[in-house]
Design a protein around this motif. Structure first.
Motif, PDB file in Angstrom:
ATOM      1  N   SER A   1     105.452  41.523 120.284  1.00 55.57           N
ATOM      2  CA  SER A   1     105.365  42.747 121.090  1.00 55.57           C
ATOM      3  C   SER A   1     103.965  43.329 121.118  1.00 55.57           C
ATOM      4  N   GLU A   2     103.102  42.823 120.255  1.00 52.77           N
ATOM      5  CA  GLU A   2     101.746  43.357 120.202  1.00 52.77           C
ATOM      6  C   GLU A   2     100.972  42.952 121.450  1.00 52.77           C
ATOM      7  N   THR A   3     100.079  43.789 121.864  1.00 51.92           N
ATOM      8  CA  THR A   3      99.198  43.459 122.991  1.00 51.92           C
ATOM      9  C   THR A   3      97.915  42.852 122.450  1.00 51.92           C
ATOM     10  N   ASN A   4      97.404  41.927 123.187  1.00 50.89           N
ATOM     11  CA  ASN A   4      96.199  41.225 122.759  1.00 50.89           C
ATOM     12  C   ASN A   4      94.960  41.958 123.264  1.00 50.89           C
ATOM     13  N   GLU A   5      93.865  41.788 122.582  1.00 46.48           N
ATOM     14  CA  GLU A   5      92.601  42.300 123.093  1.00 46.48           C
ATOM     15  C   GLU A   5      92.262  41.577 124.385  1.00 46.48           C
ATOM     16  N   LYS A   6      91.494  42.243 125.233  1.00 45.26           N
ATOM     17  CA  LYS A   6      91.145  41.661 126.523  1.00 45.26           C
ATOM     18  C   LYS A   6      90.072  40.592 126.339  1.00 45.26           C
ATOM     19  N   LYS A   7      90.492  39.442 125.826  1.00 46.94           N
ATOM     20  CA  LYS A   7      89.571  38.330 125.638  1.00 46.94           C
ATOM     21  C   LYS A   7      89.709  37.376 126.813  1.00 46.94           C
ATOM     22  N   ILE A   8      88.760  37.421 127.706  1.00 44.40           N
ATOM     23  CA  ILE A   8      88.766  36.514 128.831  1.00 44.40           C
ATOM     24  C   ILE A   8      87.987  35.265 128.446  1.00 44.40           C
ATOM     25  N   ILE A   9      88.565  34.114 128.672  1.00 48.05           N
ATOM     26  CA  ILE A   9      87.892  32.881 128.309  1.00 48.05           C
ATOM     27  C   ILE A   9      86.614  32.714 129.127  1.00 48.05           C
ATOM     28  N   ALA A  10      85.563  32.289 128.484  1.00 43.79           N
ATOM     29  CA  ALA A  10      84.279  32.104 129.151  1.00 43.79           C
ATOM     30  C   ALA A  10      84.396  31.049 130.250  1.00 43.79           C
ATOM     31  N   LYS A  11      83.724  31.295 131.366  1.00 45.69           N
ATOM     32  CA  LYS A  11      83.816  30.384 132.513  1.00 45.69           C
ATOM     33  C   LYS A  11      83.334  28.967 132.195  1.00 45.69           C
ATOM     34  N   PRO A  12      82.225  28.811 131.444  1.00 46.51           N
ATOM     35  CA  PRO A  12      81.828  27.428 131.114  1.00 46.51           C
ATOM     36  C   PRO A  12      82.898  26.669 130.345  1.00 46.51           C
ATOM     37  N   LYS A  13      83.630  27.373 129.468  1.00 44.03           N
ATOM     38  CA  LYS A  13      84.686  26.705 128.707  1.00 44.03           C
ATOM     39  C   LYS A  13      85.820  26.257 129.623  1.00 44.03           C
ATOM     40  N   LEU A  14      86.242  27.155 130.505  1.00 45.54           N
ATOM     41  CA  LEU A  14      87.336  26.821 131.416  1.00 45.54           C
ATOM     42  C   LEU A  14      86.924  25.697 132.362  1.00 45.54           C
ATOM     43  N   PHE A  15      85.695  25.752 132.840  1.00 44.15           N
ATOM     44  CA  PHE A  15      85.212  24.712 133.754  1.00 44.15           C
ATOM     45  C   PHE A  15      85.156  23.362 133.042  1.00 44.15           C
ATOM     46  N   ALA A  16      84.690  23.363 131.796  1.00 45.23           N
ATOM     47  CA  ALA A  16      84.592  22.111 131.039  1.00 45.23           C
ATOM     48  C   ALA A  16      85.972  21.487 130.833  1.00 45.23           C
ATOM     49  N   ILE A  17      86.966  22.313 130.523  1.00 46.31           N
ATOM     50  CA  ILE A  17      88.326  21.804 130.316  1.00 46.31           C
ATOM     51  C   ILE A  17      88.858  21.154 131.575  1.00 46.31           C
ATOM     52  N   TYR A  18      88.722  21.875 132.711  1.00 48.19           N
ATOM     53  CA  TYR A  18      89.245  21.344 133.969  1.00 48.19           C
ATOM     54  C   TYR A  18      88.399  20.182 134.497  1.00 48.19           C
ATOM     55  N   PHE A  19      87.119  20.167 134.172  1.00 47.53           N
ATOM     56  CA  PHE A  19      86.258  19.042 134.549  1.00 47.53           C
ATOM     57  C   PHE A  19      86.779  17.743 133.948  1.00 47.53           C
ATOM     58  N   LEU A  20      87.116  17.767 132.658  1.00 48.73           N
ATOM     59  CA  LEU A  20      87.635  16.561 132.020  1.00 48.73           C
ATOM     60  C   LEU A  20      89.079  16.275 132.438  1.00 48.73           C
ATOM     61  N   LEU A  21      89.882  17.323 132.604  1.00 47.55           N
ATOM     62  CA  LEU A  21      91.271  17.118 133.021  1.00 47.55           C
ATOM     63  C   LEU A  21      91.376  16.559 134.433  1.00 47.55           C
ATOM     64  N   SER A  22      90.379  16.833 135.262  1.00 46.75           N
ATOM     65  CA  SER A  22      90.422  16.339 136.642  1.00 46.75           C
ATOM     66  C   SER A  22      90.452  14.818 136.691  1.00 46.75           C
ATOM     67  N   ALA A  23      90.042  14.176 135.603  1.00 39.73           N
ATOM     68  CA  ALA A  23      90.076  12.719 135.563  1.00 39.73           C
ATOM     69  C   ALA A  23      91.492  12.188 135.738  1.00 39.73           C
ATOM     70  N   SER A  24      92.499  12.932 135.246  1.00 37.83           N
ATOM     71  CA  SER A  24      93.871  12.432 135.288  1.00 37.83           C
ATOM     72  C   SER A  24      94.382  12.266 136.713  1.00 37.83           C
TER      73      SER A  24
END
Length: 507
Positions: free
Chosen positions: A442-465
């Motif tokens: 039930s706790e709310t999380n701090e507003k931690k938005i994932i950094a764009k380079p991290k998200l881009f890197a994840i999807y960059f490698l996942l796009s291989a699939s």
């Protein structure tokens, strides 16, 4: 153009040296720029080599004008080019992720990163076993330091175990080199393939011992059962970019088995033909089983991904054990998929851990993640692909491996192990995913938005699939040609022994 084969080794090496010198050494931003330029250059050069290889030519690069088999020789065929290109793409994704702050955890991150890329590239390009040992040591030395990047008790402990095991492996490697050199009088892979066919019966047992020692060494590098126990703790402890780059490390061992035991101890090695097949079959099935049990017992996403790596190693080993062109084609396709997707999943595990606070990536109830939607989509793509479910590349890769086993004596074992492992992996991943994304406190999380380079890197490698599915025909055609070329070299290893010296240029 003549010196292209040496550039994938020189580029990361020179970049590492440059980053140790002022003014680049004094600025993390400058190191980032140099690292990206170096990796883009590496990928560009490798693509050019790939285009050249489409004609079917094999480039032999002799350093210092020393004639093979006495000099240092680089062999640039389709298989080696494929592996170096895969390394460059994976390293780009890991490097991009690190720019969001992971590179600040310790000094010399980028020089060590580039040295490891250099060692991996050299291991894929070398044409003799001694220099394979040398490049193994280069990449291992860099990996020891990268493993403890950002410090911590857990990393230090994992690094110590990893160091001790690899020192043992390196010692066995040297024993194997001594035995084979004393028996064959050469360590050049092509020359060994010729000499082993003419080996007197009295010396065949020594060569057999040397070949089996190499299997142990390469099995340790690839995490083959029962030498797999180091992987889960090591990969789980490493920082995200390092763990992602380590996704190619097990493939160095798989590649070495393919290269040495197809060309030197392949179908045409006389009494030593197919030396490792009786040992490889049970090892492959047991590796799949061990990874599957580990996945079911995993308590965190990093552990789950690490155990899925072991399952993928067993699947590739089964392709090696089948020992046909079709099986090698399937194994190479699956290798590309496994490397890039597991690299992405290690990055994803770190991003999820950052969002969940103290719960990290453990499968326990925690606060809601701020960026749960993009991370959840990435998790679904990665896990569906790694467990072998359609419509992603893992499904295609496993189907190709299963098809290649049709007619083999161990077909039932391969089908049973791969299909059961896929089912159990789905169960383990479903349990983990439901906990990470649905068991919310039930706790709310701090507003931690994932950094764009991290998200881009994840999807960059996942796009291989999905790309491996969309362009599956072209990719499988290339892997088929790479497999055919590898088996051709087993039949005609003299193709790698030019009769005229070249002043450090391809023949």
């Amino acid at each position: 153009m003549d010196h292209l084969p040496i550039l994938p080794i020189l580029i990361p090496m020179l970049a590492a040296v440059l980053m140790l010198l002022p003014p680049v050494a004094n600025s993390l931003e400058r190191q980032r720029v140099v690292a990206f330029i170096a990796l883009l250059g590496l990928v560009g050069v490798t693509i050019e080599l790939l285009i050249i290889s489409l004609s079917g030519s094999i480039q032999i690069y002799q350093l210092g004008n020393w004639q093979a088999p006495y000099g240092i020789v680089l062999v640039v065929d389709r298989l080696a080019i494929l592996m170096v290109l895969l390394t460059g793409v994976l390293a780009l994704g890991a490097l991009l992720y690190s720019t969001a702050g992971d590179d600040r955890g310790g000094v010399f991150f980028y020089p060590l990163f580039m040295l490891q890329v250099m060692g991996i590239s050299g291991a894929f390009f070398t044409g003799d076993i001694f220099n394979l040992f040398v490049f193994f040591e280069v990449l291992l030395l860099a990996s020891y330091a990268l493993l403890i990047h950002a410090g911590g008790k857990q990393k230090t402990q994992a690094s110590l175990h990893y160091l001790i095991l690899n020192l043992i492996g390196s010692s066995l490697f040297l024993f194997a080199l001594g035995i084979l050199y004393g028996t064959l009088g050469t360590l050049n892979i092509a020359d060994m393939a010729l000499k082993v066919r003419e080996l007197p019966e009295a010396e065949q047992q020594l060569a057999r011992i040397g070949g089996l020692l190499l299997l142990i060494v390469f099995g340790l590098k690839s995490a083959m059962f029962p030498l797999h126990f180091w992987l889960t703790k090591t990969y789980s402890s490493a920082s995200a970019p390092v763990a992602a780059l380590f996704a190619i490390m097990t493939k160095v061992g798989i590649y070495s088995i393919w290269r040495i035991h197809t060309v030197v101890f392949g179908h045409h090695a006389g009494e030593l033909a197919n030396l490792i097949q009786p040992w490889l079959w049970p090892a492959a099935i047991l590796t799949i089983s061990a990874g599957t049990l580990g996945a079911l017992a995993s308590q965190s996403l990093r552990q789950l991904v690490s155990n899925l790596v072991i399952v993928s190693v067993g699947t590739m080993l089964s392709a090696v054990a089948i020992n046909t062109v079709q099986a090698t084609t399937a194994g190479l396709y699956y290798l590309i998929h496994s490397t890039l997707v597991t690299g992405a999943l290690f990055l994803l595990a770190d991003a999820i851990a950052e969002q969940r606070g103290k719960a990290s990536d453990r499968f326990v109830r925690a606060r809601r993640m701020t960026s749960s939607l993009p991370l959840g989509i990435a998790f679904a793509i990665g896990i569906l692909s790694m467990t072998g479910l359609p419509p992603f590349s893992g499904f295609v890769g496993k189907v190709l491996v299963l098809q290649s086993s049709v007619g083999a004596a161990q077909m039932a074992w391969v089908w049973g192990a791969v299909l059961i492992a896929s089912l159990m992996s789905v169960i383990a991943a479903s349990r983990g995913g439901s906990t990470l994304f649905w068991r919310i406190s039930s706790e709310t999380n701090e507003k931690k938005i994932i950094a764009k380079p991290k998200l881009f890197a994840i999807y960059f490698l996942l796009s291989a699939s999905p790309l491996l599915v969309i362009f599956g025909g072209q990719v499988s055609d290339f892997t088929s040609q790479a497999a055919l070329q590898l088996y051709q070299l087993g039949v005609q290893p003299e193709l790698l022994l030019p009769t005229t010296p070249s002043l450090g240029s391809p023949e």
